[in-house]
Scaffold this active site. Structure first.
Site, mmCIF file in Angstrom:
data_model
loop_
_atom_site.group_PDB
_atom_site.id
_atom_site.type_symbol
_atom_site.label_atom_id
_atom_site.label_comp_id
_atom_site.label_asym_id
_atom_site.label_seq_id
_atom_site.Cartn_x
_atom_site.Cartn_y
_atom_site.Cartn_z
ATOM 1 N N ASP A 57 -6.906 -3.346 -10.543
ATOM 2 C CA ASP A 57 -6.443 -3.017 -9.204
ATOM 3 C C ASP A 57 -7.645 -3.082 -8.264
ATOM 4 O O ASP A 57 -8.610 -2.326 -8.427
ATOM 5 C CB ASP A 57 -5.820 -1.616 -9.197
ATOM 6 C CG ASP A 57 -5.206 -1.221 -7.868
ATOM 7 O OD1 ASP A 57 -5.637 -1.753 -6.828
ATOM 8 O OD2 ASP A 57 -4.300 -0.374 -7.858
ATOM 9 N N SER A 111 -0.009 4.579 -3.908
ATOM 10 C CA SER A 111 -1.225 4.473 -3.103
ATOM 11 C C SER A 111 -1.402 5.708 -2.224
ATOM 12 O O SER A 111 -1.504 6.820 -2.738
ATOM 13 C CB SER A 111 -1.173 3.180 -2.283
ATOM 14 O OG SER A 111 -2.424 2.857 -1.739
ATOM 15 N N HIS A 139 -2.364 -4.234 -7.032
ATOM 16 C CA HIS A 139 -2.121 -2.923 -6.450
ATOM 17 C C HIS A 139 -0.649 -2.675 -6.146
ATOM 18 O O HIS A 139 -0.282 -1.552 -5.800
ATOM 19 C CB HIS A 139 -2.944 -2.789 -5.154
ATOM 20 C CG HIS A 139 -2.971 -1.412 -4.578
ATOM 21 N ND1 HIS A 139 -3.463 -0.315 -5.272
ATOM 22 C CD2 HIS A 139 -2.567 -0.938 -3.361
ATOM 23 C CE1 HIS A 139 -3.356 0.763 -4.520
ATOM 24 N NE2 HIS A 139 -2.818 0.418 -3.355
#
Length: 268
Positions: A218, A97, A247
């Site tokens: 996601d 991320s 995610h």
């Protein structure tokens, strides 16, 4: 060694190998997120470096300078300083991320230091733009910040199951725990920083080998964002689709993500 930065960001090194592997977690988590992935790493080959981002709930919130951390560059500074303190001159970097962004920018700043980037849940910009699908409409972020301000705990309980992407109580509980560990004002501030971050313009400056891992669905990062990275990163880049949702596959699908990371590390 700079003892302060090592202590401030809870830096740990495990393993006895000659090759360094640095793990960067995403926003809302901390280094404990890697627990289920660790069995897939070869400690005879790697020395694995763990650290916590400045916004993590495990870091003293008094160290979080909202002015400094108003841009993602401050997190890049922290990573480079940690590597300097450990005398790490060459390493592979795994970034989830926001840490995918951090790793990309760090590799531009110090290209000779990074041998490979393995990125998942990765996006160069989270907000939609003309002709670009980042997954989030800017107007929707207004409602998100209002919800966080009004009742942080209620927002967490609503957000976490969507981010996990499956009915997995243990994973939901764990992500909820790390989000609750964060001070709400820090959580809001770092999300604001991410929403305002756009690194599309510098992707071509990346020269290191990159491997992107993308889950089938996601909430935060659509496939189009991962494909954009693949098309625009300057280094030789591959994209692997992971047959799972959510995610945080290191929480929900470690048996899929662990081998995928290991394959990426071994790929020349």
């Amino acid at each position: 060694m700079n003892a302060n930065i090592i202590q401030n960001f809870n830096v740990r090194v495990i393993g006895e190998g000659d090759n360094y592997l640095v793990l960067g977690h995403g926003i809302g988590t901390d280094q404990s997120i890697w627990t289920k992935i660790l069995p897939y790493f070869n400690y005879g080959i790697y020395r694995i470096v763990f650290y916590d981002l400045a916004c993590a709930g495990t870091v003293n919130p008094e160290l979080y300078d909202s002015a400094r951390y108003s841009t993602i560059d401050a997190y890049v500074d922290d990573l480079i300083q940690i590597l300097d303190a450990l005398n790490v001159n060459r390493c592979a970097f795994i970034g989830h991320s926001a840490s995918a962004m951090i790793g990309i920018l760090a590799s531009i700043r110090s290209p000779d230091r990074f041998t490979k980037l393995v990125l998942f849940g990765a996006s160069p910009r989270y907000v939609n733009d003309n002709g670009y699908n980042g997954g989030i409409e800017i107007l929707d972020t207004v409602h998100v910040f209002q919800a966080m301000e009004l009742n942080y705990r209620a927002w967490v309980h609503g957000f976490v199951p969507e981010a996990i992407g499956a009915d997995m109580p243990e994973a939901i509980q764990e992500f909820t725990r790390t989000l609750f560990n964060m001070r709400p004002d820090i959580s809001r501030h770092v999300l604001s920083t991410l929403i305002g971050t756009d690194i599309r313009g510098v992707l071509g400056q990346v020269t290191v080998r990159c491997h992107i891992i993308q889950t089938a669905r996601d909430l935060s990062v659509p496939l189009s964002a991962a494909e954009y990275l693949k098309q625009h990163l300057g280094g030789r880049t591959t994209l692997e689709n992971l047959e799972t949702e959510g995610h945080l596959p290191h929480l929900t699908a470690p048996a899929l993500l662990g081998p995928a990371i290991w394959r990426a590390l071994r790929r020349p």
